[in-house]
Design an enzyme around this catalytic site. Structure first.
Site, PDB file in Angstrom:
ATOM      1  N   TYR A 185       0.821  -1.216   0.000  1.00 33.02           N
ATOM      2  CA  TYR A 185       0.000   0.000   0.000  1.00 33.02           C
ATOM      3  C   TYR A 185       0.859   1.271   0.000  1.00 33.02           C
ATOM      4  O   TYR A 185       0.374   2.334   0.395  1.00 33.02           O
ATOM      5  CB  TYR A 185      -0.951   0.004   1.198  1.00 33.02           C
ATOM      6  CG  TYR A 185      -2.268  -0.712   0.940  1.00 33.02           C
ATOM      7  CD1 TYR A 185      -3.096  -0.336  -0.121  1.00 33.02           C
ATOM      8  CD2 TYR A 185      -2.702  -1.747   1.762  1.00 33.02           C
ATOM      9  CE1 TYR A 185      -4.307  -0.975  -0.359  1.00 33.02           C
ATOM     10  CE2 TYR A 185      -3.928  -2.378   1.532  1.00 33.02           C
ATOM     11  CZ  TYR A 185      -4.714  -1.992   0.473  1.00 33.02           C
ATOM     12  OH  TYR A 185      -5.925  -2.608   0.241  1.00 33.02           O
ATOM     13  N   PHE A 222      -4.693   7.491   7.024  1.00 31.95           N
ATOM     14  CA  PHE A 222      -5.122   6.162   7.455  1.00 31.95           C
ATOM     15  C   PHE A 222      -4.085   5.065   7.168  1.00 31.95           C
ATOM     16  O   PHE A 222      -4.338   3.884   7.399  1.00 31.95           O
ATOM     17  CB  PHE A 222      -6.460   5.795   6.795  1.00 31.95           C
ATOM     18  CG  PHE A 222      -6.437   5.880   5.282  1.00 31.95           C
ATOM     19  CD1 PHE A 222      -5.889   4.874   4.501  1.00 31.95           C
ATOM     20  CD2 PHE A 222      -6.959   6.991   4.632  1.00 31.95           C
ATOM     21  CE1 PHE A 222      -5.865   4.953   3.122  1.00 31.95           C
ATOM     22  CE2 PHE A 222      -6.946   7.085   3.236  1.00 31.95           C
ATOM     23  CZ  PHE A 222      -6.395   6.060   2.489  1.00 31.95           C
ATOM     24  N   ARG A 282     -13.857  -4.323 -10.131  1.00 32.92           N
ATOM     25  CA  ARG A 282     -14.188  -3.099  -9.379  1.00 32.92           C
ATOM     26  C   ARG A 282     -15.705  -2.956  -9.253  1.00 32.92           C
ATOM     27  O   ARG A 282     -16.214  -2.502  -8.237  1.00 32.92           O
ATOM     28  CB  ARG A 282     -13.604  -1.862 -10.066  1.00 32.92           C
ATOM     29  CG  ARG A 282     -12.075  -1.781 -10.130  1.00 32.92           C
ATOM     30  CD  ARG A 282     -11.386  -1.607  -8.806  1.00 32.92           C
ATOM     31  NE  ARG A 282     -11.872  -0.516  -8.019  1.00 32.92           N
ATOM     32  CZ  ARG A 282     -11.247  -0.033  -6.941  1.00 32.92           C
ATOM     33  NH1 ARG A 282     -10.082  -0.545  -6.545  1.00 32.92           N
ATOM     34  NH2 ARG A 282     -11.775   0.926  -6.231  1.00 32.92           N
ATOM     35  N   THR A 328     -15.503   2.021  -2.391  1.00 33.69           N
ATOM     36  CA  THR A 328     -14.597   1.860  -1.241  1.00 33.69           C
ATOM     37  C   THR A 328     -15.360   1.957   0.078  1.00 33.69           C
ATOM     38  O   THR A 328     -15.144   1.149   0.990  1.00 33.69           O
ATOM     39  CB  THR A 328     -13.506   2.960  -1.287  1.00 33.69           C
ATOM     40  OG1 THR A 328     -12.885   2.935  -2.579  1.00 33.69           O
ATOM     41  CG2 THR A 328     -12.471   2.747  -0.198  1.00 33.69           C
ATOM     42  N   HIS A 351      -9.886  -6.111  -1.906  1.00 40.63           N
ATOM     43  CA  HIS A 351      -9.054  -5.202  -2.705  1.00 40.63           C
ATOM     44  C   HIS A 351      -9.153  -5.637  -4.157  1.00 40.63           C
ATOM     45  O   HIS A 351      -9.240  -6.833  -4.445  1.00 40.63           O
ATOM     46  CB  HIS A 351      -7.579  -5.281  -2.269  1.00 40.63           C
ATOM     47  CG  HIS A 351      -6.656  -4.650  -3.274  1.00 40.63           C
ATOM     48  ND1 HIS A 351      -6.385  -3.301  -3.280  1.00 40.63           N
ATOM     49  CD2 HIS A 351      -5.980  -5.172  -4.347  1.00 40.63           C
ATOM     50  CE1 HIS A 351      -5.576  -3.022  -4.299  1.00 40.63           C
ATOM     51  NE2 HIS A 351      -5.323  -4.141  -4.962  1.00 40.63           N
TER      52      HIS A 351
END
Ligand code: DAT
Ligand code: MG
Length: 140
Positions: free
Chosen positions: A51, A59, A87, A93, A117
């Site tokens: 990430y 975050f 997606r 999200t 993810h």
């Protein structure tokens, strides 16, 4: 659109609640083929590398902690327009904004603990697949 490959993770909140099969079934029902899959437990450092693009976000630390908190299932998905298709079946999200029938609408707990993810583009898909799988592990 040609056949594409994309990278997918079933995240700690989902593996912990025994949702691996339910999520895999939704991916398959959307026409995505699971051509590689394994269950692993990341270290926080390994999650941090994955990430890295988010490292300046507030975050980031919480995200890396979460991704290392429980096992995950990493997958390579193949199919027509696989990146966009995945997606779409994942949903937004933030589960509060996810469309009905999507994985995140059905299973996500919060914007952080959002169950899955999926790669967002061909270039990121290639990098993410290579981080977790060798070529020999991709069985299309
Ligand atoms: P996506 O996973 O939909 O591609 P992203 O790439 O913007 O979303 O963010 C990566 C992950 O970071 C996301 O799945 C959950 C976490 N995240 C994003 N925005 C967040 C926020 N505002 N608060 C907490 N976690 C967040
Ligand atoms: Mg993303």
């Amino acid at each position: 659109m040609a056949i594409q490959r994309t990278f997918s993770i079933i995240k700690p909140d989902a593996t912990k609640r025994n949702l691996t099969g339910a999520i895999a079934a939704k991916l398959e029902a959307a026409g995505l083929r699971i051509i590689a899959q394994k269950r692993i437990h990341l270290t926080k450092a390994q999650a941090g590398v994955f990430y890295e693009v988010h490292k300046e976000r507030p975050f980031y630390d919480e995200l890396c902690e979460f991704m290392a908190s429980e096992p995950i299932v990493v997958q390579v998905l193949e199919g027509e327009d696989a990146i966009a298709k995945n997606r779409e079946v994942m949903g937004a999200t933030n589960p509060a904004e996810a469309a009905d029938g999507t994985i995140r609408k059905e299973y996500a707990l919060s914007i952080g603990e959002n169950s899955v993810h999926g790669s967002d583009a061909e270039e990121t898909a290639a990098v993410e697949i290579a981080y977790f799988f060798s070529g020999l592990e991709l069985v299309g």
